[in-house]
Design a protein around this motif. Structure first.
Motif, PDB file in Angstrom:
ATOM      1  N   LEU A 163      -7.211  -5.054   3.553  1.00  0.00           N
ATOM      2  CA  LEU A 163      -7.085  -3.618   3.820  1.00  0.00           C
ATOM      3  C   LEU A 163      -5.689  -3.067   3.544  1.00  0.00           C
ATOM      4  N   PRO A 164      -4.588  -3.750   3.883  1.00  0.00           N
ATOM      5  CA  PRO A 164      -3.261  -3.166   3.585  1.00  0.00           C
ATOM      6  C   PRO A 164      -3.071  -2.883   2.107  1.00  0.00           C
ATOM      7  N   ARG A 165      -3.532  -3.782   1.233  1.00  0.00           N
ATOM      8  CA  ARG A 165      -3.398  -3.531  -0.205  1.00  0.00           C
ATOM      9  C   ARG A 165      -4.250  -2.335  -0.620  1.00  0.00           C
ATOM     10  N   LEU A 166      -5.429  -2.168   0.047  1.00  0.00           N
ATOM     11  CA  LEU A 166      -6.295  -1.038  -0.279  1.00  0.00           C
ATOM     12  C   LEU A 166      -5.719   0.285   0.218  1.00  0.00           C
ATOM     13  N   LEU A 167      -5.066   0.271   1.382  1.00  0.00           N
ATOM     14  CA  LEU A 167      -4.578   1.509   1.987  1.00  0.00           C
ATOM     15  C   LEU A 167      -3.246   1.972   1.383  1.00  0.00           C
ATOM     16  N   GLY A 168      -2.410   1.045   1.028  1.00  0.00           N
ATOM     17  CA  GLY A 168      -1.088   1.423   0.519  1.00  0.00           C
ATOM     18  C   GLY A 168      -0.034   1.254   1.585  1.00  0.00           C
ATOM     19  N   GLU A 169       1.240   1.355   1.154  1.00  0.00           N
ATOM     20  CA  GLU A 169       2.350   1.086   2.057  1.00  0.00           C
ATOM     21  C   GLU A 169       2.606   2.196   3.062  1.00  0.00           C
ATOM     22  N   ASP A 170       2.176   3.450   2.750  1.00  0.00           N
ATOM     23  CA  ASP A 170       2.488   4.566   3.650  1.00  0.00           C
ATOM     24  C   ASP A 170       1.448   4.757   4.758  1.00  0.00           C
TER      25      ASP A 170
ATOM     26  N   ALA B 160     -10.579   7.287   4.815  1.00  0.00           N
ATOM     27  CA  ALA B 160      -9.407   7.602   5.632  1.00  0.00           C
ATOM     28  C   ALA B 160      -8.143   7.675   4.775  1.00  0.00           C
ATOM     29  N   ARG B 161      -8.040   6.752   3.803  1.00  0.00           N
ATOM     30  CA  ARG B 161      -6.872   6.775   2.911  1.00  0.00           C
ATOM     31  C   ARG B 161      -6.798   8.090   2.143  1.00  0.00           C
ATOM     32  N   ASP B 162      -7.943   8.544   1.624  1.00  0.00           N
ATOM     33  CA  ASP B 162      -7.947   9.797   0.860  1.00  0.00           C
ATOM     34  C   ASP B 162      -7.657  10.998   1.748  1.00  0.00           C
TER      35      ASP B 162
END
Length: 923
Positions: free
Chosen positions: A625-632, A664-666
C-alpha cells in the motif's frame, strides 16, 4: 258492501311530530274511516274528553308538568265515556301498571307503533266498551224477564239526543209483555197494537186499534228524570191516551256508581193500579245492583286479561323468587333471553343461571333484600344462556310482602342490555384509540378551532421543540380544514419538515359531527428506507445488466484469448507476428479484468471462500500500500487483537482494500492520511431497522477512512453505480466502488459510507463472523508449461455461441480428444442418442436457449449414465447451479479461460481426482 263506520279519534299530544305520525298511521289503514282531532295541552284535552264527542281517546304519557295517567283519572271523574289508550315513548313496567289500574283500555309504546297495531288497539277498546254496556243491559233484561208488564230499557245518551229522538230513544229493548201491548212506529210517532192475546190483554185495544202517545208528555218526563237523578226514584205523570181509559206509565233510572246507565220504563193497564209500579221499583233497584256487580266482575276480568297480556308480551323478564331463592314466576321473555323453558326453570335456584364471577354479588344483594337492608335495587349482571353464551341484563329487584308485611320473597324485572353493553364496549375501544395511539391525533371544529389532541401529539411537539401542537401542522392547515368541511373530501399526505423530521398529515372530515380529524405520522425513517431501497433496486437492475454484458463479453474474450494464445504457441519467437499477437492477448486480458469487475459488482463472479484471518490479509497488503499511495499520504493501521475469523475469498478481500485505497489516494491530491482499522460490532434490532442492508448479530467491521476532499449527498447517492466517476476522462473506469459493493454483497455483508465536503470519507464494511478457526491460504495451482494431451476420450461440447464452440472443438481435437458438439440442450440429447451414449465427459455452458439449461441437460444425461463426468462453464458464478453443485464428478470452469487451463481441467476431471474435480476451478 256498506262502508266502514266512521270512528272519531281524539289525540292529546304536545308533540306535533307525533300527531303527524298518528295521522299518517290512521291514513294507511285500508277500508277504515277515521277522523282525528288534536289537542296539545292537558287542559284542552280534558275539556274535549269530557264532551264525549269521540269514540276513543289517545293520550300521551308526557304532557308537560302533568302526565297522561293524571288526565285519564281527571277525565273519568268529569264523565268521559270514551275508552282511553295511553301512549308512551318507552315501555316502562311501572307506568303500564299505573295506567291499567287507572282504567286505561290499552298501553302502547310509540317506538313499536305500527298502523295495524294502532287500529287493532282502537277497535278492541271500542268493542270492549260496547260489550260492557250491552252486558249491563242484558243483565237487566234477564232480571225483568217474565214480568207480566210491559218493559222498555233505554241506554243513556246525552240529554240532547234523548230529547231529540223522543220515544225512539226507548227502542233498545222491549219485553214480550210490552210487545203484546204495542209496537212503536217512528214514522207515525205512535205505538200500534200488535196482538190482543196474553194475561193483560183484557181492556186493552184490540187488533187494528191504535194507542196514541203524547210526545210532549214523554219528553217532559224524561227531562225531569235526567235533571233530578238521585232525587226522585220514579216518575208517573206520563199517560197513554186512548179512546177508552188510561194506560199507566212509570220510568226508573238504572244507576251505577252515581252514573246513569239507562232507563227502565214500565207500562201497565190502569186497572193494575200502583201496586205493580211499586213492585217494579224494587226490581229496578235490583237490576242496578246486578249491573254494578256484573260490571265490576267484567272490569276485573278485563284488567286481569290486560295485565296478563302485558306480562306475557313484554320484552322484559318479570320474575318472582321465594325466600329461598327459587323461581316461582317467570314470563315468556325468560325463554326468549336465556333459552331455558319456564316450566323447567320453576323451582330451581336462581344463582345457577348467573355467571360464575357474578354469583357472590347477586347472593349478597338477595340477602340484603330479604333482611330489609334494601327496599329495592337496580344493577347490572351476567346471565348464562342455554347454549353457554353470556347475556348482560339490568336487574330491578324489590321485596315482596305478604298481608302481614313480612318478606316472602323477591320480585322484579330483567332487561336484556347485551347489545347496549357491546355498543358501550365498542365506544370504549374507539375512545381508547386516540388516547393510546402512538401517532399524533388532533380534532378541529368546523370553525377551525382545535378541540382535542392526544398525548402523542404533545410528546411530538416536545421532542421537536415546539411550544404548541398547532406548530406541528402544515402552514396551510386551516384552509385545508375549511375545504374538507365544505366538500366532505379527505386530504392525504400533507407533509411538513421540522428539525430534520418529516411529518405526514391526513385530514378526514366527519360532516355529521361538524369536525375534522387530523392524523399525523413521522415518516422520516420510512422515506429514508424507501430511498435506500430504491437505490438498492437501481444497483440490482444495473448489476443484472452488467452481468449480462459481462457474460456475452466473456464468450467473445474466451475466443480471442484462446486463438491468440494458440497462435503464439505456433509462431516462432523471431516472427514479426509475435508482437501483434501479444498485444491482442494483453488487450483481451485487460478486457477480461473489466468484465470480472462487472461480475463482481453483479455478484455473479466465482467466489472461493475460506475461513480467514482478516488481520493477516491486511498485514500482507501493508508492504504494497505505501508504494501505491505515494510518499505524501500516511498509512495508519489499527487491528483488533483476537479478531474473529471471516469466511471470504482472499483475492476479493485484497481487491476491496486496493480499490478503496486508490479512491482515497485520488481524493487526497495534496496528501493526507489513510486509516485502516478492524473491530467487532453487535448489531441490534433497532439499528437494523434503520439500515435496510443490516441485520442483527455479531459482525466484523473493516473501516477505511481518509482525510480527502469528501463528497456531497448527490455524489453519495451514485458512488456504487458502474461507470459513475467524478474523475477526469481517461483517469478512471467508474468500476472501483461498484466492484467493492458487489464483493461485499457476495460475502453476505453490507457497506456504509459517511462523507463531508472538505473533511474526508469513511467506508465501513461489515462481514458476518465465521464459525471455526482460520486456515492458511492455499495458492492456486500454476498452469503446466507442457501441453496436457488426451487419450482419445469422447467429449460432448454444448455451447450456444458458434465461434466459441468451434474454438473449443479445434483445441480439444488438437489435444487427442474426440469431440461431439451441440448448440442447445435438445440438440445435445439428439447427438447423445446418435452415438448411443458413448460419451466420457460433458462440457456444457450453463445458460442456453430453448428452455433447457446446462444443469437440466446434465441431470437428464446422468439418469441415462450415472457415472458421466461433467464440466460446467459460464461467465457467471457457480452459485447459479444450485445447492448440490460440488459433487465428485462435477467441476466448474469460469469464462474467459486460457487454452492451457481448459486442457488441465478436462484432464483432471477425466482422471477422476475427487478433490480436484469437486472444487470449482477458475481460469
Amino acid at each position: 258492501m256498506d262502508p266502514a263506520p266512521l270512528i272519531k279519534v281524539l289525540l292529546v299530544e304536545d308533540d306535533e311530530d307525533d300527531y303527524i305520525l298518528a295521522r299518517e298511521l290512521l291514513a294507511e289503514l285500508p277500508g277504515q274511516r277515521f277522523t282525528l282531532d288534536w289537542e296539545k295541552t292537558f287542559a284542552s284535552g280534558l275539556e274535549a274528553m269530557c264532551r264525549n264527542q269521540h269514540d276513543v281517546a289517545l293520550v300521551d304519557y308526557r304532557l308537560g308538568a302533568q302526565n297522561g295517567v293524571e288526565l285519564l283519572r281527571a277525565s273519568m271523574a268529569g264523565g268521559c265515556q270514551a275508552p282511553v289508550i295511553l301512549l308512551t315513548g318507552t315501555g316502562e313496567h311501572q307506568v303500564d301498571l299505573e295506567a291499567m289500574q287507572a282504567g286505561a283500555a290499552d298501553y302502547l309504546v310509540k317506538a313499536d307503533l305500527q298502523a295495524q297495531t294502532l287500529e287493532r288497539s282502537i277497535r278492541y277498546a271500542i268493542q270492549r266498551k260496547r260489550a260492557a254496556a250491552l252486558a249491563a243491559f242484558e243483565q237487566a233484561r234477564l232480571a225483568a224477564f217474565g214480568a207480566e208488564v210491559g218493559l222498555a230499557l233505554t241506554r243513556r245518551d246525552p240529554l240532547a239526543a234523548i230529547l231529540g229522538r223522543c220515544a225512539a230513544a226507548m227502542a233498545q229493548y222491549l219485553n214480550p209483555a210490552l210487545a203484546q201491548i204495542s209496537t212503536f212506529d217512528p214514522r207515525k210517532n205512535v205505538f200500534e197494537t200488535r196482538a190482543a192475546a196474553g194475561p193483560l190483554a183484557g181492556g186493552l185495544p184490540g187488533p187494528g186499534e191504535r194507542i196514541r202517545l203524547n210526545p210532549e208528555t214523554l219528553r217532559k218526563g224524561q227531562a225531569v228524570l235526567i235533571n233530578n237523578l238521585g232525587q226522585d226514584d220514579r216518575l208517573s205523570d206520563a199517560e197513554w191516551v186512548k179512546r177508552e181509559g188510561l194506560l199507566s206509565y212509570a220510568a226508573y233510572p238504572l244507576v251505577l256508581e252515581d252514573e246513569l246507565v239507562g232507563l227502565m220504563s214500565i207500562f201497565s193497564h190502569q186497572a193494575l193500579g200502583d201496586q205493580i209500579l211499586q213492585e217494579m221499583s224494587s226490581v229496578a233497584n235490583g237490576i242496578s245492583l246486578c249491573i254494578q256487580r256484573k260490571r265490576s266482575e267484567e272490569a276485573l276480568d278485563a284488567s286481569e286479561v290486560r295485565y296478563r297480556s302485558v306480562v306475557e308480551n313484554i320484552k322484559e323478564v318479570i320474575f318472582q323468587l321465594d325466600q329461598f331463592g327459587h323461581w316461582t314466576f317467570l314470563n315468556p321473555a325468560w325463554t326468549a333471553i336465556t333459552g331455558f323453558e319456564e316450566s323447567t326453570t320453576m323451582g330451581t335456584f336462581f344463582l345457577e343461571y348467573l355467571h360464575q364471577e357474578d354469583r357472590e354479588r347477586n347472593r349478597h344483594i338477595f340477602l340484603q333484600l330479604l333482611s330489609r337492608k334494601l327496599d329495592y335495587c337496580r344493577y347490572e349482571t351476567r346471565f348464562l344462556t342455554k347454549d353457554g353464551k353470556v347475556r348482560w341484563v339490568e336487574v330491578y329487584a324489590q321485596m315482596t310482602l305478604d298481608h302481614d308485611h313480612a318478606v316472602m320473597g323477591i320480585s322484579g324485572s330483567l332487561t336484556d342490555i347485551t347489545e347496549r353493553k357491546l355498543a358501550e364496549s365498542a365506544i370504549q375501544k374507539l375512545a381508547a384509540f386516540p388516547q393510546v395511539n402512538p401517532n399524533p391525533i388532533l380534532e378541529f371544529g368546523a370553525d377551525g378551532i382545535l378541540t382535542y389532541f392526544n398525548e402523542a401529539a404533545r410528546k411530538m411537539a416536545t421532542t421537536l421543540q415546539k411550544d404548541d401542537v398547532l406548530l406541528l401542522l402544515p402552514p396551510n392547515a386551516n384552509p385545508i380544514i375549511r375545504e374538507c368541511m365544505a366538500t366532505g373530501q379527505k386530504r392525504l399526505r400533507e407533509e411538513i419538515c421540522l428539525n430534520g423530521r418529516t411529518i405526514s398529515w391526513s385530514f378526514f372530515p366527519i360532516v355529521g359531527n361538524q369536525v375534522v380529524h387530523c392524523y399525523g405520522t413521522d415518516v422520516t425513517d420510512v422515506l429514508n428506507l424507501e430511498a435506500q431501497l430504491r437505490h438498492a433496486q437501481k444497483l440490482e437492475s444495473v448489476g443484472q445488466l452488467a452481468a449480462g454484458v459481462a457474460h456475452d463479453f466473456n464468450n467473445i474474450l474466451t475466443v480471442i484469448q484462446g486463438y491468440s494464445e494458440a497462435l503464439l504457441l505456433q509462431t516462432p519467437a523471431q516472427s514479426s507476428a509475435v508482437r501483434p499477437l501479444k498485444q491482442i492477448s494483453d488487450a483481451a486480458k485487460r478486457a477480461a479484468a473489466l468484465t470480472r469487475q462487472l461480475l463482481l459488482f453483479s455478484r455473479k463472479q466465482v467466489i472461493q471462500a475460506r475461513v480467514l484471518d482478516l488481520n493477516g490479509v491486511l498485514q500482507n497488503l501493508a508492504h504494497m500500500l505505501p508504494r501505491l499511495l505515494g510518499e505524501d499520504i500516511a498509512l495508519q493501521t489499527g487491528y483488533l487483537a483476537d479478531l474473529p475469523p471471516v469466511e471470504a475469498d482472499v483475492g476479493m478481500l485484497e481487491q476491496i482494500v486496493m480499490n478503496l485505497a486508490v479512491n482515497a489516494r485520488d481524493a487526497m491530491p495534496g496528501g493526507g492520511t489513510l486509516a485502516i482499522e478492524t473491530s467487532t460490532v453487535e448489531i441490534g434490532p433497532e439499528y437494523a431497522h434503520q439500515h435496510p442492508d443490516a441485520r442483527p448479530g455479531h459482525f466484523i467491521c473493516l473501516s477505511v477512512r481518509d482525510t480527502g476532499c469528501g463528497m456531497d449527498s448527490k455524489t453519495l447517492d451514485r458512488i456504487f453505480e458502474p461507470f459513475f466517476t467524478t474523475k477526469e476522462v481517461g483517469k478512471g473506469t467508474g468500476l472501483g466502488l461498484a466492484t467493492v459493493y458487489g464483493i461485499v454483497k457476495q460475502h453476505q455483508g453490507w457497506i456504509e459510507v459517511s462523507s463531508e465536503l472538505g473533511k474526508g470519507s469513511t467506508f465501513k464494511i461489515y462481514f458476518p463472523k465465521a464459525a471455526g478457526a482460520a486456515a492458511a491460504v492455499v495458492p492456486e495451482p500454476a498452469s503446466s508449461p507442457e501441453p496436457i494431451l488426451g487419450r482419445e476420450e469422447t467429449i460432448l461440447v454444448v455451447e450456444d455461441e458458434p465461434v466459441l464452440r468451434e474454438f473449443v472443438r479445434d483445441f480439444l481435437s488438437s489435444h487427442s480428444y474426440k469431440v461431439l458438439e451441440a448448440g442447445s440442450g435438445a440438440d445435445a440429447l439428439r447427438v447423445w442418442d446418435e452415438v448411443d451414449g458413448a460419451v466420457d465427459l460433458l462440457l456444457t455452458d450453463m445458460v442456453m436457449p430453448e428452455g433447457m439449461t446446462g444443469r437440466d441437460l446434465a441431470t437428464q444425461l446422468k439418469k441415462r449414465r450415472p457415472g458421466l463426468k461433467v464440466i460446467y462453464s459460464s461467465g457467471y458464478s457457480p452459485e447459479t447451479l444450485g445447492r448440490n453443485f460440488g459433487q465428485n464428478d462435477t467441476v466448474f470452469l469460469s469464462k474467459p479461460y486460457l487454452p492451457p487451463d481448459l486442457a488441465r481441467v478436462v484432464r483432471q476431471c477425466l482422471d477422476g481426482a475427487p478433490k480436484e474435480c469437486g472444487e470449482p476451478v477458475a481460469g
